[in-house]
Design a protein around this motif. Structure first.
Motif, PDB file in Angstrom:
ATOM      1  N   GLU A 117     -15.737  -7.400   4.408  1.00  0.00           N
ATOM      2  CA  GLU A 117     -16.933  -7.188   3.592  1.00  0.00           C
ATOM      3  C   GLU A 117     -17.139  -8.317   2.581  1.00  0.00           C
ATOM      4  OE1 GLU A 117     -17.989  -3.775   0.383  1.00  0.00           O
ATOM      5  OE2 GLU A 117     -17.176  -3.063   2.274  1.00  0.00           O
ATOM      6  N   ILE A 118     -16.065  -8.828   2.016  1.00  0.00           N
ATOM      7  CA  ILE A 118     -16.178  -9.867   0.981  1.00  0.00           C
ATOM      8  C   ILE A 118     -16.139 -11.284   1.579  1.00  0.00           C
ATOM      9  CG2 ILE A 118     -15.253  -8.339  -0.796  1.00  0.00           C
ATOM     10  CD1 ILE A 118     -12.598  -9.871  -0.663  1.00  0.00           C
ATOM     11  N   GLY A 119     -16.167 -11.369   2.903  1.00  0.00           N
ATOM     12  CA  GLY A 119     -16.270 -12.686   3.527  1.00  0.00           C
ATOM     13  C   GLY A 119     -14.949 -13.364   3.856  1.00  0.00           C
ATOM     14  N   TYR A 120     -13.877 -12.572   3.838  1.00  0.00           N
ATOM     15  CA  TYR A 120     -12.553 -13.127   4.157  1.00  0.00           C
ATOM     16  C   TYR A 120     -11.857 -12.294   5.238  1.00  0.00           C
ATOM     17  CZ  TYR A 120     -13.221 -15.840  -0.078  1.00  0.00           C
ATOM     18  OH  TYR A 120     -13.720 -16.690  -1.026  1.00  0.00           O
ATOM     19  N   PRO A 121     -12.451 -12.262   6.433  1.00  0.00           N
ATOM     20  CA  PRO A 121     -11.833 -11.436   7.488  1.00  0.00           C
ATOM     21  C   PRO A 121     -10.430 -11.949   7.864  1.00  0.00           C
ATOM     22  CG  PRO A 121     -13.566 -12.839   8.397  1.00  0.00           C
ATOM     23  CD  PRO A 121     -13.649 -12.979   6.897  1.00  0.00           C
ATOM     24  N   ALA A 122      -9.553 -11.009   8.147  1.00  0.00           N
ATOM     25  CA  ALA A 122      -8.191 -11.357   8.558  1.00  0.00           C
ATOM     26  C   ALA A 122      -8.158 -11.650  10.049  1.00  0.00           C
ATOM     27  CB  ALA A 122      -7.238 -10.204   8.233  1.00  0.00           C
ATOM     28  N   SER A 123      -7.391 -12.662  10.439  1.00  0.00           N
ATOM     29  CA  SER A 123      -7.303 -13.008  11.855  1.00  0.00           C
ATOM     30  C   SER A 123      -6.258 -12.147  12.574  1.00  0.00           C
ATOM     31  CB  SER A 123      -6.968 -14.484  12.026  1.00  0.00           C
ATOM     32  OG  SER A 123      -5.724 -14.775  11.432  1.00  0.00           O
ATOM     33  N   ASN A 124      -5.484 -11.386  11.827  1.00  0.00           N
ATOM     34  CA  ASN A 124      -4.433 -10.564  12.460  1.00  0.00           C
ATOM     35  C   ASN A 124      -4.570  -9.094  12.076  1.00  0.00           C
ATOM     36  OD1 ASN A 124      -3.710 -10.912   9.761  1.00  0.00           O
ATOM     37  ND2 ASN A 124      -1.522 -10.793  10.196  1.00  0.00           N
ATOM     38  N   ALA A 125      -5.782  -8.652  11.768  1.00  0.00           N
ATOM     39  CA  ALA A 125      -5.963  -7.260  11.350  1.00  0.00           C
ATOM     40  C   ALA A 125      -5.970  -6.324  12.548  1.00  0.00           C
ATOM     41  CB  ALA A 125      -7.266  -7.104  10.584  1.00  0.00           C
TER      42      ALA A 125
ATOM     43  N   ALA B  39      -8.854   0.388   5.297  1.00  0.00           N
ATOM     44  CA  ALA B  39      -9.751   0.113   4.172  1.00  0.00           C
ATOM     45  C   ALA B  39      -9.546  -1.306   3.643  1.00  0.00           C
ATOM     46  CB  ALA B  39      -9.532   1.138   3.057  1.00  0.00           C
ATOM     47  N   VAL B  40      -8.316  -1.780   3.698  1.00  0.00           N
ATOM     48  CA  VAL B  40      -8.015  -3.152   3.272  1.00  0.00           C
ATOM     49  C   VAL B  40      -8.680  -4.145   4.226  1.00  0.00           C
ATOM     50  CG1 VAL B  40      -6.182  -4.863   2.938  1.00  0.00           C
ATOM     51  CG2 VAL B  40      -5.833  -2.496   2.188  1.00  0.00           C
ATOM     52  N   THR B  41      -8.522  -3.892   5.519  1.00  0.00           N
ATOM     53  CA  THR B  41      -9.140  -4.728   6.537  1.00  0.00           C
ATOM     54  C   THR B  41     -10.660  -4.779   6.375  1.00  0.00           C
ATOM     55  OG1 THR B  41      -7.382  -4.157   8.086  1.00  0.00           O
ATOM     56  CG2 THR B  41      -9.400  -5.035   9.022  1.00  0.00           C
ATOM     57  N   SER B  42     -11.262  -3.610   6.130  1.00  0.00           N
ATOM     58  CA  SER B  42     -12.713  -3.540   5.947  1.00  0.00           C
ATOM     59  C   SER B  42     -13.154  -4.322   4.723  1.00  0.00           C
ATOM     60  CB  SER B  42     -13.159  -2.096   5.769  1.00  0.00           C
ATOM     61  OG  SER B  42     -12.889  -1.361   6.914  1.00  0.00           O
ATOM     62  N   MET B  43     -12.424  -4.186   3.626  1.00  0.00           N
ATOM     63  CA  MET B  43     -12.800  -4.882   2.397  1.00  0.00           C
ATOM     64  C   MET B  43     -12.709  -6.393   2.585  1.00  0.00           C
ATOM     65  SD  MET B  43     -13.932  -4.823  -0.663  1.00  0.00           S
ATOM     66  CE  MET B  43     -13.735  -3.251  -1.502  1.00  0.00           C
ATOM     67  N   LEU B  44     -11.676  -6.861   3.252  1.00  0.00           N
ATOM     68  CA  LEU B  44     -11.552  -8.305   3.501  1.00  0.00           C
ATOM     69  C   LEU B  44     -12.767  -8.826   4.261  1.00  0.00           C
ATOM     70  CD1 LEU B  44      -7.757  -8.639   4.385  1.00  0.00           C
ATOM     71  CD2 LEU B  44      -8.928  -9.778   2.484  1.00  0.00           C
TER      72      LEU B  44
ATOM     73  N   VAL C 269       0.847  -1.201   0.000  1.00  0.00           N
ATOM     74  CA  VAL C 269       0.000   0.000   0.000  1.00  0.00           C
ATOM     75  C   VAL C 269       0.881   1.249   0.000  1.00  0.00           C
ATOM     76  CG1 VAL C 269      -1.976  -1.085   1.151  1.00  0.00           C
ATOM     77  CG2 VAL C 269      -0.164  -0.057   2.522  1.00  0.00           C
ATOM     78  N   THR C 270       0.296   2.364  -0.462  1.00  0.00           N
ATOM     79  CA  THR C 270       1.073   3.606  -0.557  1.00  0.00           C
ATOM     80  C   THR C 270       1.425   4.151   0.813  1.00  0.00           C
ATOM     81  OG1 THR C 270      -1.027   4.767  -0.789  1.00  0.00           O
ATOM     82  CG2 THR C 270       0.176   4.277  -2.811  1.00  0.00           C
ATOM     83  N   SER C 271       0.546   3.922   1.803  1.00  0.00           N
ATOM     84  CA  SER C 271       0.865   4.344   3.175  1.00  0.00           C
ATOM     85  C   SER C 271       0.029   3.541   4.170  1.00  0.00           C
ATOM     86  CB  SER C 271       0.621   5.847   3.367  1.00  0.00           C
ATOM     87  OG  SER C 271      -0.654   6.074   3.923  1.00  0.00           O
TER      88      SER C 271
END
Ligand SMILES: [Cu+2]
Length: 69
Positions: free
Chosen positions: A61-69, A54-59, A46-48
């Motif tokens: 949202e699409i049904g692939y939550p991160a376990s280390n977010a 936003a990456v965490t939210s998208m994961l 990512v740029t920063s």
């Protein structure tokens, strides 16, 4: 640029990998995405750091939550 590796337990096949890569590339500030079916890892450039929520939210949202977010 920042690289972050998420662990996504729901990755189970190549379709999951394709979906995650496609959707995360659409998030503003994401430069590249590489997901791995075996390790269930998603590596994101990512740029920063400010893009990461936003990456965490998208994961989630699409049904692939991160376990280390
Ligand atoms: Cu799958």
């Amino acid at each position: 640029m920042t690289t972050k590796t998420y662990t996504v337990p729901n990755i189970s096949c190549g379709h999951c990998v394709a979906t995650i890569e496609r959707e995360l590339k659409d998030v503003d500030g994401v430069q590249s995405v590489k997901a791995n079916e075996q390790s269930k890892a998603v590596m994101v450039d990512v740029t920063s750091d400010s893009v990461l929520p936003a990456v965490t939210s998208m994961l989630a949202e699409i049904g692939y939550p991160a376990s280390n977010a």
